[in-house]
Design an enzyme around this catalytic site. Structure first.
Site, PDB file in Angstrom:
ATOM      1  N   CYS A  37       0.890  -1.359   0.046  1.00 53.56           N
ATOM      2  CA  CYS A  37       0.004  -0.059   0.088  1.00 53.56           C
ATOM      3  C   CYS A  37       1.061   1.254   0.062  1.00 53.56           C
ATOM      4  CB  CYS A  37      -0.946   0.063   1.202  1.00 53.56           C
ATOM      5  SG  CYS A  37      -2.573   1.137   0.908  1.00 53.56           S
ATOM      6  N   HIS A  69      -3.683  -4.798  -0.434  1.00 51.69           N
ATOM      7  CA  HIS A  69      -3.358  -5.663   0.825  1.00 51.69           C
ATOM      8  C   HIS A  69      -3.322  -7.029   0.720  1.00 51.69           C
ATOM      9  CE1 HIS A  69      -3.155  -1.856   3.437  1.00 51.69           C
ATOM     10  NE2 HIS A  69      -4.027  -1.260   2.343  1.00 51.69           N
ATOM     11  N   GLU A 105      -2.400  -9.169   2.912  1.00 46.99           N
ATOM     12  CA  GLU A 105      -2.683  -9.920   4.106  1.00 46.99           C
ATOM     13  C   GLU A 105      -4.145  -9.438   4.476  1.00 46.99           C
ATOM     14  OE1 GLU A 105      -1.598  -6.810   3.467  1.00 46.99           O
ATOM     15  OE2 GLU A 105      -2.245  -5.141   4.922  1.00 46.99           O
TER      16      GLU A 105
END
Lengths: 261, 208
Positions: B84, B187, B189
């Site tokens: 990001c 993202h 994650e």
């Protein structure tokens, strides 16, 4: 547009336990927010919202533990709201593992909280939740309510959400208190009025009763759709909602069939 | 080398470091969150997260000594993954609210506000990855979770750099694979199973 319409289940959490019946069979513990979050994630939820409805302040800390356990097991975005009053509350929830924090009543009382949180943590994690109801006395026809819809704030709901976006809200969660619980569908008129005023993402909430209700909210201008009880009671599955959305021509995210780990 | 690659998620006060750590552990890394520049310098892989404003992230990274760690790692060929705003600051500069801030300038290109009717670009989007992409191996058809209003909108192709793009209002850089430096605007994650696949691909790369 290729950005998928987000389908978001909302879980009410009271002192660390999910309330309102959850009707998944084969759950070991239907009251555990972490297990439910994980279940919804594997069934295609695009995000999750935990709404902390804990009344007793002595039990509020349990939410941090719940958020932290969820973030360790569930790898989709998590918004946590309910009782958020200060930048310090934002910080604690974000540190615990929330990706976004929802703020409602406290921001109505002190709008600068939105700007302070956006400046400190970035707009992307500030979700302003607006509980609105129809009120002919308001110029837009919609009034802000607080305390879970029990009190009228005497404030025009559309003026408020436009102001919230200006202050730095990264997203607006627009909940119709008239439609909420009716299962008669979303308040499309209110969604459209909001869409015309703000350019931040808009989550439509309140009134979902059937899978066919969801595309109408998107047609009215919502970027994301939220529901609670219809998902929890198993009346409608996330997959059915996505099927309806796809048939109406909206992009949706399909969860890969392979489950890692 | 140990069976599990060691990864440090650099903690400089910006970004959901816990989520990064959790998802990397799940993907098979020996991951830790740390602001220790020596640890960050010696790990098999370094993750630079980042959320919020470009200028604030750059200032935070410099304060924490992360700018030097990243530069040293890249010149030594040690893997770094930016996520990001942690990706954005790898570029030459970022322009937010009229303020032009210098980035780490490991890549040319300017981070600017996207022209799109709804911002932030928030949610699950598709990407167009080059066939040679190692990062997206086995995951090119998936959607990934984005939350940002700024991105790199023009870039120069190079034979050694693999650019993956996405669209929101306009086409922008969604990921870069360039030698030891890889980065994603989205993202991984927070991108569920698809994100785990990507992180697994990166871990496989840094374990070589």
């Amino acid at each position: 547009m290729s950005l998928a319409v987000r389908v978001i289940p909302c879980l009410d959490v009271d002192a660390g336990r999910v309330v309102k019946g959850i009707n998944f069979r084969d759950l070991r513990d239907a009251g555990d927010p972490v297990e439910l979050a994980s279940r919804y994630s594997s069934r295609g939820a695009d995000e999750l919202i935990f709404l902390d409805i804990t009344a007793s302040s002595s039990q509020r800390d349990t939410m941090f533990e719940v958020v932290s356990r969820t973030a360790a097991e569930v790898f989709i975005p998590l918004t946590v709201g309910g009782g958020v009053r200060s930048v310090a509350d934002f910080e604690l929830l974000l540190r615990a593992g929330a990706d976004k924090v929802g703020v409602n009543t406290a921001a109505v009382g002190r709008p600068e909280l939105i700007a302070e949180a956006a400046q400190r943590f970035g707009s992307q994690c500030v979700v302003v939740s607006v509980d609105a109801r129809r009120a002919p006395a308001m110029s837009s026809g919609f009034e802000v309510t607080t305390h879970g819809g029990r009190r009228g704030a005497g404030m025009d709901a559309l003026t408020w959400l436009a102001h919230a976006a200006e202050l730095g809200a990264g997203e607006i969660l627009l909940n119709s208190m008239d439609a909420d619980g009716t299962e008669n569908g979303f308040d499309a008129e209110m969604i459209t009025a909001a869409r015309e005023l703000v350019s931040v993402p808009l989550i439509a909430s309140g009134g979902a009763g059937a899978a066919a209700d969801f595309p109408l909210a998107v047609a009215a201008g919502a970027d994301a759709v939220l529901a609670a009880s219809v998902f929890h009671f198993g009346q409608v599955s996330i997959d059915e909602v996505k099927q309806e959305l796809a048939e109406a021509g909206y992009p949706v995210r399909r969860v890969p069939s392979t489950h890692g780990h | 080398m140990a069976a599990k690659p060691s990864v440090v998620v650099f903690d400089y006060g910006f970004g959901n470091v816990r989520s990064c750590e959790n998802s990397l552990i799940r993907a098979g890394a020996d991951a830790t969150v740390s602001s220790d520049v020596d640890l960050a310098g010696s790990a098999d892989g370094l993750v630079v997260p980042g959320v919020g404003a470009f200028a604030a992230c750059m200032a935070g990274l410099r304060r924490a000594g992360g700018d030097e760690v990243v530069a040293n790692r890249i010149s030594a060929g040690q893997p770094v993954l930016g996520i990001c705003v942690g990706m954005q600051i790898m570029f030459a500069n970022g322009v937010e609210h009229g303020v032009d801030t210098a980035g780490l300038a490991l890549w040319s290109g300017t981070v600017e506000r996207l022209a799109a009717p709804v911002l932030p670009h928030m949610g699950w989007n598709t990407v167009v990855a080059p066939r040679s992409s190692q990062l997206f191996a086995g995951a090119t058809e998936q959607r990934f979770y984005f939350v940002h209003s700024y991105a790199v909108r023009s870039w120069s192709e190079s034979s050694t750099t693999r650019i993956t793009t996405a669209e929101h209002g306009e086409t922008f850089v969604a990921a870069v694979e360039d030698g030891p430096l890889w980065a994603t605007q989205f993202h991984p994650e927070k991108s569920g199973v698809a994100g785990a696949q990507l992180l697994g691909n990166w871990l496989a790369e840094i374990s070589k």
